[in-house]
Write a protein that holds these residues in place. Structure first.
Motif, mmCIF file in Angstrom:
data_model
loop_
_atom_site.group_PDB
_atom_site.id
_atom_site.type_symbol
_atom_site.label_atom_id
_atom_site.label_comp_id
_atom_site.label_asym_id
_atom_site.label_seq_id
_atom_site.Cartn_x
_atom_site.Cartn_y
_atom_site.Cartn_z
ATOM 1 N N LEU A 14 14.113 1.432 3.912
ATOM 2 C CA LEU A 14 12.699 1.440 3.514
ATOM 3 C C LEU A 14 12.495 1.001 2.072
ATOM 4 N N THR A 15 13.560 0.932 1.303
ATOM 5 C CA THR A 15 13.453 0.573 -0.109
ATOM 6 C C THR A 15 12.761 -0.775 -0.258
ATOM 7 N N GLY A 16 11.686 -0.792 -1.014
ATOM 8 C CA GLY A 16 10.948 -2.026 -1.260
ATOM 9 C C GLY A 16 9.994 -2.419 -0.150
ATOM 10 N N LYS A 17 9.895 -1.613 0.902
ATOM 11 C CA LYS A 17 8.988 -1.914 2.011
ATOM 12 C C LYS A 17 7.914 -0.838 2.079
ATOM 13 N N THR A 18 6.788 -1.184 2.676
ATOM 14 C CA THR A 18 5.725 -0.204 2.846
ATOM 15 C C THR A 18 5.534 0.070 4.331
ATOM 16 N N PHE A 19 5.196 1.294 4.629
ATOM 17 C CA PHE A 19 4.930 1.702 6.007
ATOM 18 C C PHE A 19 3.744 2.645 5.987
ATOM 19 N N ASP A 20 2.601 2.157 6.474
ATOM 20 C CA ASP A 20 1.393 2.979 6.506
ATOM 21 C C ASP A 20 1.404 3.847 7.754
ATOM 22 N N GLY A 21 1.031 5.084 7.593
ATOM 23 C CA GLY A 21 1.009 6.003 8.721
ATOM 24 C C GLY A 21 2.271 6.838 8.747
ATOM 25 N N SER A 22 2.408 7.617 9.801
ATOM 26 C CA SER A 22 3.599 8.454 9.950
ATOM 27 C C SER A 22 4.095 8.355 11.386
ATOM 28 N N LEU A 23 5.402 8.389 11.521
ATOM 29 C CA LEU A 23 6.018 8.201 12.822
ATOM 30 C C LEU A 23 7.194 9.156 12.966
ATOM 31 N N LYS A 24 7.359 9.697 14.166
ATOM 32 C CA LYS A 24 8.457 10.624 14.417
ATOM 33 C C LYS A 24 9.315 10.096 15.560
ATOM 34 N N PHE A 25 10.634 10.046 15.335
ATOM 35 C CA PHE A 25 11.588 9.809 16.409
ATOM 36 C C PHE A 25 12.011 11.189 16.890
ATOM 37 N N ASP A 26 11.646 11.534 18.110
ATOM 38 C CA ASP A 26 11.996 12.833 18.674
ATOM 39 C C ASP A 26 13.209 12.650 19.579
#
Length: 94
Positions: A14-26
């Motif tokens: 994720l370094t240097g990248k953006t991710f809007d929102g939230s996500l879960k791997f269950d």
């Protein structure tokens, strides 16, 4: 926890990248990995989107050995919640 090394790998990616929102791997009994606020952790919380997947298939997904669309079609992963957030994941791992 078995998912900690995977979470650390995702965090590094994720370094240097953006991710809007939230996500879960269950990953069921193995635990969860949550992507939120530019970080990846194994601490469970509510998210915009949840992907239910086995730990083995998660490893394949993150290394490009499992196509997300194929995984959904074959029942190897199930997505619930905001599909838009799930779509953004594809850009992160490609």
């Amino acid at each position: 926890m078995a998912l900690q090394p995977l979470a650390e790998g995702i965090r590094a990616g994720l370094t240097g990248k953006t991710f809007d929102g939230s996500l879960k791997f269950d990953c069921g009994d193995d635990g969860v990995i949550v992507l939120a606020d530019g970080d990846a952790s194994t601490k469970n919380r509510d998210t915009d989107c949840t992907i239910r997947i086995s730990t083995e298939n998660l490893k394949k997904l993150l290394t490009g050995k499992l196509n997300p669309m194929t995984g959904v079609m074959m029942g190897k992963l199930k997505i619930s919640g905001d599909m838009g957030v799930a779509m953004k994941l594809g850009k992160l791992i490609s």
